[in-house]
Structures are given as structure tokens and as C-alpha cells.
Write an enzyme that holds these catalytic residues in place. Structure first.
Site, short mmCIF file in Angstrom:
data_model
loop_
_atom_site.label_atom_id
_atom_site.label_comp_id
_atom_site.label_asym_id
_atom_site.label_seq_id
_atom_site.Cartn_x
_atom_site.Cartn_y
_atom_site.Cartn_z
N GLY A 261 0.80 -1.21 0.00
CA GLY A 261 0.00 0.00 0.00
C GLY A 261 0.83 1.27 0.00
O GLY A 261 2.07 1.24 0.07
N HIS A 262 0.15 2.41 -0.06
CA HIS A 262 0.82 3.70 -0.13
C HIS A 262 1.63 3.97 1.14
O HIS A 262 1.24 3.59 2.24
CB HIS A 262 -0.20 4.83 -0.35
CG HIS A 262 -1.23 4.92 0.73
ND1 HIS A 262 -2.36 4.14 0.75
CD2 HIS A 262 -1.30 5.70 1.82
CE1 HIS A 262 -3.07 4.44 1.80
NE2 HIS A 262 -2.46 5.38 2.48
#
Length: 366
Positions: A261-262
């Protein structure tokens, strides 16, 4: 391609035995090989007695140290002090890599401002955006796209259909398998008022009232930064950061279908196996191994040298050096005790039922 037993042993820093001038044209499992003549042939990987039993007399093989090639009727052999490490060198010697012709294919679309290093091999229908920089020796398969301003180091290998978005930075010797996407937007959304997710995090499950909510996108302005000698498997996805970059350290290997994920930070020399998912803003230390289907919750820190067994779910910080297993993940020895206790539960239930019957009879007798 053919090299002699002597040359292969020297390249692998291993000891040869028998007819060292026999040519080797490839490698296979013991059952798929046969006797070889002066022209040479396939070398078998038989690095334990279990596999060596299927060797054909007159064949050639790689054996573990201490095994007797004469006992298997071999013509030649190479002894492996560390078999799997030797296998790495052997497979490297015979791997031709993807079939990408030298030069730039006429169907490739390359922005005039892009800078491509010497010796590049760029396949059909590749799209390279403005301001892209690619080091020397790059091999880029068909239908790869590289977005605006991305910078890749020397000797990168991007297999067919890999997607490198804008603003991605990577070091030397990056390998990306087909279908991987690096630099897609992070999954970031917010509601004008407190969302149901925020509410249950605050109350630990209590809902004070359910009302409509609308999600508003938070755009991803950060990039992805990747170190040297990183490998990224097929259909893996690495999201770009929201403000700062998502980062992958030197030497880290990422398997197929992994999701990062980010804002995730992964350290050096990590091993992330298939279907690992790491939620946004989590930090993974150096030399961490996450086995298949491990999940890491958001904003979690996993220390250096942690090993997580398959399908573990990590919800809290993990100290350096710990071996964990289970859902929720705990120390492996603790999880083993939990599993033992769970297997004993049916017996305990039977014992409890008998005890209840005994107590009931005693009470009835008064």
C-alpha cells in the site's frame, strides 16, 4: 549453449569429478536425463540420495558433498558444498532470458525527451513517456509502459506488460515480471465527517448511529523509490505514496501477487512471498521474511530479521528478530501451544460433560 564440466565447476566455485571435458548443454531433474556421449548432454540436479536414486548410469550430475558418483555409475559430477546456492549459479549460466532483440523496435513509442542508455533492447509496442531516464543495458519487453519522469538504473529487465507509472525511481538490476504495476495511486479516501471506520476504531466496535457517508479521493502525490537488485513478481502491485514515496530497499525480492500500500517502507534484503499484503504506512525492517498470505495492518512496524509464517496476520508492532505465526500473530512457540490446546478441547469438553453428569447425580442423591 554448451560449457564443459570443468568450466562449469570453475564458474560455480565447486569441485569437478570424472571426465571434466564433457560438454554440458542444460540442466534437468534426474529422471529426465540419460547417458551422455562425447558430445555431452544435460546435467542432473541430484543433490540428495533420494533424488540420486533415479540417475541413469552414464549420466552427469551435481551431487552434494560426500555422495559417491561411482555408486551411481556417473561419467562426471560436480560437488555442491551448498546445493541451492550452486543451483542459483547453474540456472543463471543456462538462462537465456526473455527473447528481446537488441535495439529499439520500430513500433516502440519513445518521447523525444526520454534518455535511453547504451545497449538497450526495447521490444514492440513499448511506451516511454517524457523525461524518462533509463541506464545502459536495459531489456524492456513488449507492451511495457514507463510513465513521465521515471528514472531506472542500469541493466534493468522489464518483462512483457509491466507497468511503471510516473515518478518512479529504481536502482540498478531491477527485474519486474509480467503484469506488475509499480506506482499506481494509493487507496486513500476520506469522508467530510467521521466515517464508520473511524468511529469503530475510536469506540472499539460500538456504533452510536449509522448515517450516510460519501468518500472523497485523497490524491497520491508521492512516488515509488526502489533500491538496487530488487525483483518484483508477476501481477504484484506497489502503490505510490500520498506525499512521501513508498520505498523498497536494496536486494528485496517480491513474489507474484504481492500488494504494498501507499507510504509503505520495506527494508533491505526482505523476502515477501505470494499474496502478502501490507497496508498503508507500515514499516518493514531489514531481512524480514513474510511467508505466503501474510497480512500486515496499516501503520504497523515490523522489526529487522522478523520471520512470519504462512497466513499470519500482524496487527501490532513486532520486535526485531521474532518468529511469529497465527491470526493474530504471536510468537511461534506460543502459537504451537495454542494449537495443542485447541486439539485437546474436544477431550476437555467430554471430561467436563462427564463431570457435570457426576455432579448432577450427586446432587440428586442429596
Amino acid at each position: 549453449m554448451a560449457i564443459t564440466i570443468r568450466e562449469l565447476a570453475q564458474a560455480l566455485d565447486a569441485q569437478g569429478w570424472g571426465d571434466l571435458d564433457l560438454p554440458v548443454t542444460g540442466a534437468a531433474e534426474p529422471g529426465a536425463t540419460g547417458p551422455v556421449g562425447p558430445e555431452g548432454g544435460i546435467i542432473a540436479l541430484a543433490m540428495s540420495p533420494k533424488y540420486a536414486e533415479t540417475l541413469k548410469p552414464g549420466s552427469i550430475a551435481i551431487l552434494a558433498e560426500g555422495m559417491d558418483p561411482e555408486a551411481f555409475g556417473l561419467k562426471a559430477a560436480i560437488f555442491a558444498p551448498r546445493p541451492r546456492l550452486l543451483m542459483a549459479g547453474l540456472t543463471r549460466a543456462f538462462d537465456p532470458g526473455p527473447d528481446i532483440a537488441p535495439g529499439i523496435h520500430p513500433t516502440a513509442v519513445i518521447d523525444p525527451s526520454a534518455r535511453i542508455g547504451q545497449g538497450a533492447a526495447i521490444g514492440p509496442f513499448v511506451v516511454i513517456g517524457p523525461g524518462v531516464q533509463i541506464g545502459s543495458g536495459a531489456r524492456i519487453g513488449p507492451h511495457v509502459s514507463i510513465g513521465r519522469g521515471s528514472r531506472l538504473g542500469c541493466d534493468v529487465l522489464l518483462n512483457a506488460g509491466a507497468r511503471i507509472a510516473h515518478g518512479v525511481t529504481a536502482g540498478d538490476r531491477l527485474i519486474v515480471q509480467s503484469g506488475a504495476v509499480i506506482g499506481g495511486d494509493g487507496f486513500s479516501f476520506v469522508t467530510p465527517e467521521e466515517s464508520g471506520i473511524e468511529e469503530i476504531r475510536r469506540t472499539l466496535g460500538t456504533r452510536e448511529g449509522i448515517k450516510k457517508q460519501h468518500w472523497t479521493r485523497i490524491h497520491s502525490l508521492g512516488g515509488v523509490e526502489i533500491g538496487d537488485d530488487v525483483e518484483i513478481g508477476a501481477n504484484a502491485t506497489i502503490d505510490r505514496g500520498t506525499i512521501r514515496a513508498t520505498r523498497i530497499g536494496n536486494g528485496t525480492k517480491i513474489d507474484n501477487l504481492v500488494m504494498l500500500g501507499h507510504n509503505v517502507v520495506v527494508g533491505d534484503d526482505c523476502l515477501l512471498c505470494s499474496q502478502v499484503g501490507i497496508a498503508g504506512s507500515s514499516k518493514i525492517g531489514n531481512r524480514v521474511v513474510l511467508a505466503g498470505k501474510v497480512g500486515v495492518s496499516d501503520n504497523i512496524e515490523v522489526g529487522d530479521d522478523v520471520i512470519a509464517g504462512g497466513a499470519s496476520k500482524i496487527f501490532t508492532r513486532v520486535p526485531a528478530g521474532r518468529v511469529i505465526l497465527g491470526n493474530p500473530a504471536v510468537k511461534m512457540e506460543t502459537q504451537m501451544e495454542i494449537q495443542k490446546a485447541m486439539r485437546r478441547l474436544p477431550r476437555f469438553a467430554q471430561q467436563l460433560a462427564k463431570l457435570q453428569e457426576t455432579v448432577t447425580r450427586m446432587l440428586e442423591k442429596g
